[in-house]
Design a protein around this motif. Structure first.
Motif, PDB file in Angstrom:
ATOM      1  N   GLY A 149       0.776  -1.286  -0.119  1.00 20.92           N
ATOM      2  CA  GLY A 149       0.132   0.096   0.019  1.00 20.92           C
ATOM      3  C   GLY A 149       0.707   1.317  -0.025  1.00 20.92           C
ATOM      4  N   LEU A 150       0.078   2.423  -0.050  1.00 15.57           N
ATOM      5  CA  LEU A 150       1.007   3.747   0.101  1.00 15.57           C
ATOM      6  C   LEU A 150       0.412   4.296   1.280  1.00 15.57           C
ATOM      7  CD1 LEU A 150       2.090   6.142  -1.396  1.00 15.57           C
ATOM      8  CD2 LEU A 150      -0.295   6.626  -2.372  1.00 15.57           C
ATOM      9  N   ILE A 151       1.630   4.722   2.040  1.00 15.11           N
ATOM     10  CA  ILE A 151       1.475   5.605   3.055  1.00 15.11           C
ATOM     11  C   ILE A 151       2.146   7.299   2.489  1.00 15.11           C
ATOM     12  CG2 ILE A 151       2.352   6.363   5.379  1.00 15.11           C
ATOM     13  CD1 ILE A 151       2.434   3.337   5.883  1.00 15.11           C
ATOM     14  N   ILE A 152       1.218   8.104   3.073  1.00 14.29           N
ATOM     15  CA  ILE A 152       1.494   9.408   2.244  1.00 14.29           C
ATOM     16  C   ILE A 152       1.290  10.626   3.565  1.00 14.29           C
ATOM     17  CG2 ILE A 152      -0.897   9.647   1.170  1.00 14.29           C
ATOM     18  CD1 ILE A 152       0.845  11.291  -1.035  1.00 14.29           C
ATOM     19  N   ASN A 153       2.073  11.408   3.702  1.00 17.02           N
ATOM     20  CA  ASN A 153       1.975  12.615   4.657  1.00 17.02           C
ATOM     21  C   ASN A 153       2.724  13.849   4.133  1.00 17.02           C
ATOM     22  OD1 ASN A 153       4.627  10.850   5.088  1.00 17.02           O
ATOM     23  ND2 ASN A 153       5.020  12.649   6.390  1.00 17.02           N
ATOM     24  N   GLY A 154       2.688  14.811   4.813  1.00 15.57           N
ATOM     25  CA  GLY A 154       3.183  15.995   4.732  1.00 15.57           C
ATOM     26  C   GLY A 154       4.209  16.403   5.372  1.00 15.57           C
ATOM     27  N   SER A 155       5.180  17.116   4.869  1.00 17.09           N
ATOM     28  CA  SER A 155       6.696  17.315   5.578  1.00 17.09           C
ATOM     29  C   SER A 155       6.296  18.428   6.643  1.00 17.09           C
ATOM     30  CB  SER A 155       7.492  17.863   4.636  1.00 17.09           C
ATOM     31  OG  SER A 155       7.312  19.245   4.158  1.00 17.09           O
ATOM     32  N   ALA A 156       5.142  19.086   6.798  1.00 10.32           N
ATOM     33  CA  ALA A 156       4.971  20.177   7.579  1.00 10.32           C
ATOM     34  C   ALA A 156       3.533  19.666   8.790  1.00 10.32           C
ATOM     35  CB  ALA A 156       4.554  21.392   6.748  1.00 10.32           C
ATOM     36  N   ASP A 157       3.642  18.326   8.692  1.00  9.19           N
ATOM     37  CA  ASP A 157       2.495  17.818   9.614  1.00  9.19           C
ATOM     38  C   ASP A 157       2.698  18.195  11.007  1.00  9.19           C
ATOM     39  OD1 ASP A 157       0.429  16.333  10.698  1.00  9.19           O
ATOM     40  OD2 ASP A 157       0.252  14.984   9.304  1.00  9.19           O
ATOM     41  N   PHE A 191      -3.588  18.587   6.916  1.00  3.34           N
ATOM     42  CA  PHE A 191      -4.865  18.452   6.101  1.00  3.34           C
ATOM     43  C   PHE A 191      -4.678  18.754   4.683  1.00  3.34           C
ATOM     44  CE2 PHE A 191      -5.628  19.625  10.425  1.00  3.34           C
ATOM     45  CZ  PHE A 191      -6.504  18.863  10.778  1.00  3.34           C
ATOM     46  N   PHE A 192      -3.479  18.931   4.138  1.00  2.00           N
ATOM     47  CA  PHE A 192      -3.231  19.307   3.029  1.00  2.00           C
ATOM     48  C   PHE A 192      -3.785  20.325   2.212  1.00  2.00           C
ATOM     49  CE2 PHE A 192      -2.062  14.819   3.705  1.00  2.00           C
ATOM     50  CZ  PHE A 192      -0.794  14.875   3.004  1.00  2.00           C
ATOM     51  N   GLN A 193      -3.847  21.401   3.002  1.00  2.00           N
ATOM     52  CA  GLN A 193      -4.388  22.695   2.703  1.00  2.00           C
ATOM     53  C   GLN A 193      -3.821  23.112   1.255  1.00  2.00           C
ATOM     54  OE1 GLN A 193      -6.525  24.142   4.608  1.00  2.00           O
ATOM     55  NE2 GLN A 193      -5.757  23.783   6.680  1.00  2.00           N
ATOM     56  N   ASP A 194      -4.554  23.859   0.324  1.00  2.00           N
ATOM     57  CA  ASP A 194      -4.084  24.314  -0.928  1.00  2.00           C
ATOM     58  C   ASP A 194      -2.662  24.871  -0.993  1.00  2.00           C
ATOM     59  OD1 ASP A 194      -6.346  23.301  -2.055  1.00  2.00           O
ATOM     60  OD2 ASP A 194      -7.384  25.057  -2.151  1.00  2.00           O
ATOM     61  N   PRO A 195      -1.889  24.592  -1.739  1.00  2.99           N
ATOM     62  CA  PRO A 195      -2.020  24.010  -2.916  1.00  2.99           C
ATOM     63  C   PRO A 195      -1.877  22.542  -2.886  1.00  2.99           C
ATOM     64  CG  PRO A 195      -0.091  24.935  -3.024  1.00  2.99           C
ATOM     65  CD  PRO A 195      -0.611  25.471  -1.624  1.00  2.99           C
ATOM     66  N   HIS A 196      -1.697  21.958  -1.833  1.00  4.05           N
ATOM     67  CA  HIS A 196      -1.146  20.491  -1.847  1.00  4.05           C
ATOM     68  C   HIS A 196      -2.119  19.451  -2.071  1.00  4.05           C
ATOM     69  CE1 HIS A 196       2.547  22.469  -0.186  1.00  4.05           C
ATOM     70  NE2 HIS A 196       1.833  23.072   0.796  1.00  4.05           N
ATOM     71  N   MET A 197      -3.435  19.681  -2.058  1.00  2.00           N
ATOM     72  CA  MET A 197      -4.666  18.787  -2.023  1.00  2.00           C
ATOM     73  C   MET A 197      -4.286  18.016  -3.493  1.00  2.00           C
ATOM     74  SD  MET A 197      -7.192  17.109  -0.780  1.00  2.00           S
ATOM     75  CE  MET A 197      -7.604  18.075   0.821  1.00  2.00           C
ATOM     76  N   ASP A 198      -4.111  19.079  -4.432  1.00  2.00           N
ATOM     77  CA  ASP A 198      -3.997  18.569  -5.944  1.00  2.00           C
ATOM     78  C   ASP A 198      -2.833  17.565  -5.829  1.00  2.00           C
ATOM     79  OD1 ASP A 198      -6.392  19.808  -6.598  1.00  2.00           O
ATOM     80  OD2 ASP A 198      -5.128  21.624  -7.700  1.00  2.00           O
ATOM     81  N   THR A 199      -1.719  17.778  -5.043  1.00  2.00           N
ATOM     82  CA  THR A 199      -0.487  16.912  -5.187  1.00  2.00           C
ATOM     83  C   THR A 199      -0.812  15.664  -4.449  1.00  2.00           C
ATOM     84  OG1 THR A 199       0.692  18.966  -5.042  1.00  2.00           O
ATOM     85  CG2 THR A 199       1.845  17.007  -4.536  1.00  2.00           C
ATOM     86  N   LEU A 200      -1.558  15.609  -3.376  1.00  2.14           N
ATOM     87  CA  LEU A 200      -1.912  14.468  -2.892  1.00  2.14           C
ATOM     88  C   LEU A 200      -2.705  13.628  -3.642  1.00  2.14           C
ATOM     89  CD1 LEU A 200      -2.565  12.794  -0.468  1.00  2.14           C
ATOM     90  CD2 LEU A 200      -4.793  14.110   0.126  1.00  2.14           C
ATOM     91  N   ILE A 201      -3.747  14.299  -4.219  1.00  2.00           N
ATOM     92  CA  ILE A 201      -4.383  13.343  -5.350  1.00  2.00           C
ATOM     93  C   ILE A 201      -3.768  12.842  -6.426  1.00  2.00           C
ATOM     94  CG2 ILE A 201      -6.469  13.175  -6.632  1.00  2.00           C
ATOM     95  CD1 ILE A 201      -7.232  13.246  -3.631  1.00  2.00           C
ATOM     96  N   GLU A 202      -2.891  13.584  -7.037  1.00  4.06           N
ATOM     97  CA  GLU A 202      -1.928  13.196  -7.961  1.00  4.06           C
ATOM     98  C   GLU A 202      -1.302  11.910  -7.616  1.00  4.06           C
ATOM     99  OE1 GLU A 202       0.324  16.390  -9.252  1.00  4.06           O
ATOM    100  OE2 GLU A 202      -1.411  17.394  -9.994  1.00  4.06           O
ATOM    101  N   HIS A 203      -0.506  12.039  -6.521  1.00  3.37           N
ATOM    102  CA  HIS A 203       0.126  11.050  -5.857  1.00  3.37           C
ATOM    103  C   HIS A 203      -0.680   9.802  -5.806  1.00  3.37           C
ATOM    104  CE1 HIS A 203       4.270  12.635  -4.722  1.00  3.37           C
ATOM    105  NE2 HIS A 203       3.474  13.631  -5.075  1.00  3.37           N
ATOM    106  N   VAL A 204      -1.685   9.819  -5.046  1.00  4.68           N
ATOM    107  CA  VAL A 204      -2.415   8.673  -4.998  1.00  4.68           C
ATOM    108  C   VAL A 204      -2.976   7.740  -5.957  1.00  4.68           C
ATOM    109  CG1 VAL A 204      -4.957   7.792  -3.944  1.00  4.68           C
ATOM    110  CG2 VAL A 204      -3.323   9.530  -2.422  1.00  4.68           C
ATOM    111  N   THR A 205      -3.459   8.756  -7.064  1.00  2.00           N
ATOM    112  CA  THR A 205      -4.119   8.405  -8.527  1.00  2.00           C
ATOM    113  C   THR A 205      -2.712   7.469  -9.100  1.00  2.00           C
ATOM    114  OG1 THR A 205      -5.659  10.086  -8.449  1.00  2.00           O
ATOM    115  CG2 THR A 205      -5.092   9.206 -10.479  1.00  2.00           C
ATOM    116  N   GLY A 206      -1.678   8.158  -9.123  1.00  4.61           N
ATOM    117  CA  GLY A 206      -0.635   7.605 -10.031  1.00  4.61           C
ATOM    118  C   GLY A 206      -0.154   6.196  -9.175  1.00  4.61           C
ATOM    119  N   TYR A 207      -0.278   6.218  -7.787  1.00 11.58           N
ATOM    120  CA  TYR A 207       0.139   4.874  -7.078  1.00 11.58           C
ATOM    121  C   TYR A 207      -1.030   3.630  -7.474  1.00 11.58           C
ATOM    122  CZ  TYR A 207       0.553   1.341  -3.752  1.00 11.58           C
ATOM    123  OH  TYR A 207       0.868   0.259  -3.112  1.00 11.58           O
TER     124      TYR A 207
END
Length: 217
Positions: A149-157, A191-207
């Motif tokens: 599976g994929l584990i994904i997080n933000g560096s500023a969490d 919470f992947f506030q903008d502009p990071h939401m699109d990046t999150l979804i791109e990573h998930v979709t790609g995986y």
């Protein structure tokens, strides 16, 4: 927005269900963050994950844990919420008996519940764990982790610090037979506030698309 009400362990559970026309489409459930801190199935991360899976051809269900929205019952420290997730998966499977693949995605508290569900349900072939709160909850039950599976997080969490997520990933990397992919999005908060939401979804979709192409090994 197809609203559904289905039976849970403590009464009715409220969900949103988006089927595909293809009867053997893969299925996915999406689990929301902590009910006592405002978490609902309409959380932005959960909502975006839901539609990302649907765009990839999945029949998708997201739902409110007990005591949230129109779901009956009361918060139960994660124990009852895991039972709710199992009931949601039962419901989804009953409606899609020809599904080839089954995935679980969760955000924050929902990621913790999703990983526990993974341990109980061998039919789950893949998972997406977003901002898993490894600093708050014990993930040692993942021994061994039964699925890649994929584990994904933000560096500023600041809610679930990256160092704890990395430690969790390092433990899982030691296990044979599965592949844990870890993506850390630079600058993103919990919470992947903008502009990071699109990046999150791109990573998930790609995986997920890569795994589907490979036959979800």
């Amino acid at each position: 927005m197809p609203e559904v009400i289905f039976p849970g362990p403590e009464g009715r559970l409220e969900g949103r269900y988006h089927p595909q026309k293809d009867k053997d489409a893969p299925i996915a459930i999406v689990l929301h963050p902590h009910p006592q801190f405002g978490g609902t199935m309409n959380n932005r991360v959960v909502y975006n994950l839901h539609y990302a899976f649907h765009r990839m051809g999945f029949t998708v269900l997201r739902f409110n844990f007990r005591g949230v929205g129109r779901s009956q019952g009361e918060y139960d420290q994660g124990i009852g919420e895991l039972s709710d997730a199992a009931a949601a998966l039962d419901y989804l499977q009953s409606m899609n008996q020809n599904a080839k693949h089954c995935w679980v995605a969760g955000f924050s508290f929902g990621a913790w519940i999703g990983m526990q569900l993974l341990m109980r349900r061998p039919e789950i072939t893949g998972f997406v764990s977003v901002s898993p709160p490894a600093n708050m909850y014990d993930f040692s039950f993942l021994a061994p982790c039964p699925s890649s599976g994929l584990i994904i997080n933000g560096s500023a969490d600041r809610v679930a610090p990256p160092a704890d997520t990395r430690a969790l990933v390092d433990k899982l990397h030691e296990q044979k037979g599965i592949t844990i992919t870890h993506d850390e999005i630079e600058g993103a908060d919990h919470f992947f506030q903008d502009p990071h939401m699109d990046t999150l979804i791109e990573h998930v979709t790609g995986y997920v698309q890569r795994r589907l192409t490979e036959g979800t090994r």
